[in-house]
Motif scaffolding. Structure first.
Motif, PDB file in Angstrom:
ATOM      1  N   LEU A  22      14.682   7.476   5.680  1.00 26.03           N
ATOM      2  CA  LEU A  22      15.307   6.185   5.662  1.00 26.03           C
ATOM      3  C   LEU A  22      14.787   5.585   6.994  1.00 26.03           C
ATOM      4  CD1 LEU A  22      18.736   6.049   4.461  1.00 26.03           C
ATOM      5  CD2 LEU A  22      16.949   4.634   3.717  1.00 26.03           C
ATOM      6  N   ALA A  23      14.733   6.623   8.240  1.00 27.07           N
ATOM      7  CA  ALA A  23      14.543   6.261   9.486  1.00 27.07           C
ATOM      8  C   ALA A  23      12.853   5.856   9.738  1.00 27.07           C
ATOM      9  CB  ALA A  23      14.584   7.499  10.362  1.00 27.07           C
ATOM     10  N   THR A  24      12.083   6.524   8.685  1.00 26.46           N
ATOM     11  CA  THR A  24      10.776   6.343   8.704  1.00 26.46           C
ATOM     12  C   THR A  24      10.538   4.748   8.132  1.00 26.46           C
ATOM     13  OG1 THR A  24      10.214   8.315   8.426  1.00 26.46           O
ATOM     14  CG2 THR A  24       8.366   6.920   7.897  1.00 26.46           C
ATOM     15  N   LEU A  25      11.196   4.487   7.020  1.00 22.47           N
ATOM     16  CA  LEU A  25      11.171   3.251   6.512  1.00 22.47           C
ATOM     17  C   LEU A  25      11.448   2.241   7.419  1.00 22.47           C
ATOM     18  CD1 LEU A  25      12.945   2.251   3.013  1.00 22.47           C
ATOM     19  CD2 LEU A  25      13.145   0.916   4.918  1.00 22.47           C
TER      20      LEU A  25
ATOM     21  N   SER B 142       0.932  -1.032  -0.062  1.00 22.97           N
ATOM     22  CA  SER B 142       0.165  -0.072   0.042  1.00 22.97           C
ATOM     23  C   SER B 142       0.858   1.480  -0.039  1.00 22.97           C
ATOM     24  CB  SER B 142      -1.150  -0.057   1.156  1.00 22.97           C
ATOM     25  OG  SER B 142      -2.102  -0.946   1.060  1.00 22.97           O
ATOM     26  N   SER B 143       2.181   1.180  -0.432  1.00 24.31           N
ATOM     27  CA  SER B 143       3.122   2.365  -0.738  1.00 24.31           C
ATOM     28  C   SER B 143       3.583   2.887   0.746  1.00 24.31           C
ATOM     29  CB  SER B 143       2.359   3.511  -1.422  1.00 24.31           C
ATOM     30  OG  SER B 143       2.223   3.035  -2.555  1.00 24.31           O
ATOM     31  N   VAL B 144       3.203   2.353   1.851  1.00 27.15           N
ATOM     32  CA  VAL B 144       3.426   2.759   3.216  1.00 27.15           C
ATOM     33  C   VAL B 144       5.117   2.490   3.212  1.00 27.15           C
ATOM     34  CG1 VAL B 144       3.322   2.014   5.673  1.00 27.15           C
ATOM     35  CG2 VAL B 144       1.468   1.964   4.247  1.00 27.15           C
ATOM     36  N   GLY B 145       5.801   3.441   3.591  1.00 24.57           N
ATOM     37  CA  GLY B 145       7.210   3.558   3.820  1.00 24.57           C
ATOM     38  C   GLY B 145       8.003   3.614   2.449  1.00 24.57           C
TER      39      GLY B 145
ATOM     40  N   GLU C  79      19.076  16.164   1.343  1.00 25.51           N
ATOM     41  CA  GLU C  79      18.114  16.822   2.387  1.00 25.51           C
ATOM     42  C   GLU C  79      17.095  15.873   2.676  1.00 25.51           C
ATOM     43  OE1 GLU C  79      16.965  20.632   1.478  1.00 25.51           O
ATOM     44  OE2 GLU C  79      15.680  20.809   3.015  1.00 25.51           O
ATOM     45  N   GLY C  80      16.692  15.437   3.968  1.00 26.80           N
ATOM     46  CA  GLY C  80      15.704  14.790   4.303  1.00 26.80           C
ATOM     47  C   GLY C  80      15.959  13.270   4.052  1.00 26.80           C
ATOM     48  N   PHE C  81      16.829  12.822   3.500  1.00 30.14           N
ATOM     49  CA  PHE C  81      16.831  11.405   3.229  1.00 30.14           C
ATOM     50  C   PHE C  81      17.148  10.454   4.335  1.00 30.14           C
ATOM     51  CE2 PHE C  81      20.191   8.129   1.459  1.00 30.14           C
ATOM     52  CZ  PHE C  81      19.165   7.462   0.961  1.00 30.14           C
ATOM     53  N   GLU C  82      17.905  11.030   5.058  1.00 30.99           N
ATOM     54  CA  GLU C  82      18.238  10.226   6.491  1.00 30.99           C
ATOM     55  C   GLU C  82      16.602  10.221   7.264  1.00 30.99           C
ATOM     56  OE1 GLU C  82      20.689  11.399   9.703  1.00 30.99           O
ATOM     57  OE2 GLU C  82      22.067  11.707   8.318  1.00 30.99           O
TER      58      GLU C  82
END
Ligand SMILES: Nc1ncnc2c1ncn2[C@@H]1O[C@H](COP(=O)(O)OP(=O)(O)O)[C@@H](O)[C@H]1O
Ligand SMILES: [Mg+2]
Length: 356
Positions: free
Chosen positions: A194-197, A177-180, A188-191
């Motif tokens: 990744l933490a959310t994933l 369902s495209s979550v993560g 910028e914002g990549f880290e």
């Protein structure tokens, strides 16, 4: 004629819990009640099982279910009676439903069930394993890198860009369902992404971004599976990709074009690659294969869904409709396939006499 007792299994301890309820409502609505007697088996968000009166979010209002594992006849029970089911239709999406675990439970309980068994479910759910199998079968997939949660410190933005280009996609190996899932176009914002994933999974897939059309192909059958013509998902508005919001929240986010407007030779190739993917990953009864089509005609298989959505707006039943199988007949065919497969499995010898 005695009716076949079908247990519709829905809900589940998964981020796709609510989607499962909508799919199951539809199946309960359209199932042929002349042939089948329906029992509703709900799993709430904590993973508890209930016998329900309706397919709704109020799963835990039902009667708690138990499973007895007597070799002579394992069965579901409530506190005071046996719940008879001849076959289960798991309408569960994602974790614990589509990944082989419920299939293992049903198999251990000797209950026939619709759809892929443990192997096909587990392989297809795990995007990394399925990619490796598809690659091995000669099916084109997006270039990728993979990292475990422990390796998160080693994920270097510039290295990823040097290998996969920019933008690129990051996604959990085992979700749906495209979550993560994120499209990454800058450091910028990549880290944070990744933490959310890694809050959802311990393995990350990092993929080249495929610029192209999103197509889906429906497969049905076992010995001689059939592929539908593809359907297309056209994103409207401001979406960067087919996100959770575009899938389920915003009713205006996409147009489904069924069948997709592709030429005959592309259609043929999509069917071939979809069937090849279905067979390479040991799918059973049905699956939806999702693909990308590049402008140059190149086709890339993205993922395999062993329990595709069955909501009113879902692609799978609509694509199967193109094969002349309408919704009620589709449900009947799937249940009959499951029963037949279980009978065939029962013919396999499980004992072996030896002098040990
Ligand atoms: N490699 C990719 N290139 C371009 N878009 C992608 C890629 N991978 C995923 N996407 C986008 O993200 C969406 C969700 O990713 P997907 O791999 O299908 O996971 P899910 O199981 O969550 O549906 C896809 O439908 C597509 O829009
Ligand atoms: Mg997908």
């Amino acid at each position: 004629m005695t009716k076949t007792k079908v247990g519709i299994l829905f809900g589940g301890k998964s981020v796709e819990h609510d989607v499962s309820i909508i799919s199951a409502q539809n199946i309960a609505k359209y199932i042929d009640t002349k042939k089948f007697e329906v029992t509703l088996l709900g799993i709430d968000k904590t993973g508890d099982w209930f016998l329900c009166n309706e397919v709704s979010k109020n799963i835990s209002n039902g009667e708690p279910l138990h499973l007895t594992l007597k070799a002579s006849g394992p069965s579901f029970r409530t506190s005071n009676r046996k719940v008879e089911v001849d076959v289960v239709f798991p309408v569960l999406h994602g974790t614990d439903g589509e990944d082989g675990s419920i299939q293992g439970l049903l198999q251990t309980a000797n209950i026939p069930y619709v759809g892929s068994d443990i192997l096909g479910s587990a392989v297809s759910m795990d995007k990394l394993t399925s990619k490796r199998i598809l690659e091995n079968a000669g099916v084109p997939v997006a270039n990728y890198l993979t990292y475990t949660k422990k390796e998160v410190k080693d994920i270097d933005y510039d290295y990823v860009v040097s290998k996969l280009g920019s933008p690129f996609i990051i996604k959990p190996a085992n979700l749906g369902s495209s979550v993560g899932v994120f499209k990454i176009s800058k450091e910028e914002g990549f880290e944070e992404k990744l933490a959310t994933l890694f809050g959802f999974d311990t393995i990350a897939l990092v993929e080249e971004y495929i610029e192209g059309r999103e197509l889906e192909c429906a497969i049905i059958g076992n010995d001689n599976p059939k592929a539908s013509p593809p359907g297309e998902i056209i994103l409207k508005g401001d979406y960067e990709f087919y996100s959770f919001e575009a899938k389920y929240v915003d009713g205006d986010a996409v147009d489904l074009v069924i069948p997709a407007k592709v030429g005959a030779s592309i259609e043929q190739r999509i069917k071939e690659l979809s069937l090849q993917s279905y067979q390479a990953t040991s799918c059973k009864d049905f699956a939806r294969i999702d693909l990308f089509l590049r402008e140059n005609g190149e086709i890339i298989v993205n993922e395999i869904n062993t329990i595709p959505g069955f909501t009113n707006i879902s692609m799978y039943p609509k694509l199967i409709g193109l094969l002349g199988i309408e919704y009620t007949d589709l449900i009947t065919q799937l249940i009959n396939m499951a029963i037949l497969r279980h009978k065939e499995l029962g013919r396999v010898t499980t004992s072996f006499e030896s002098n040990l």
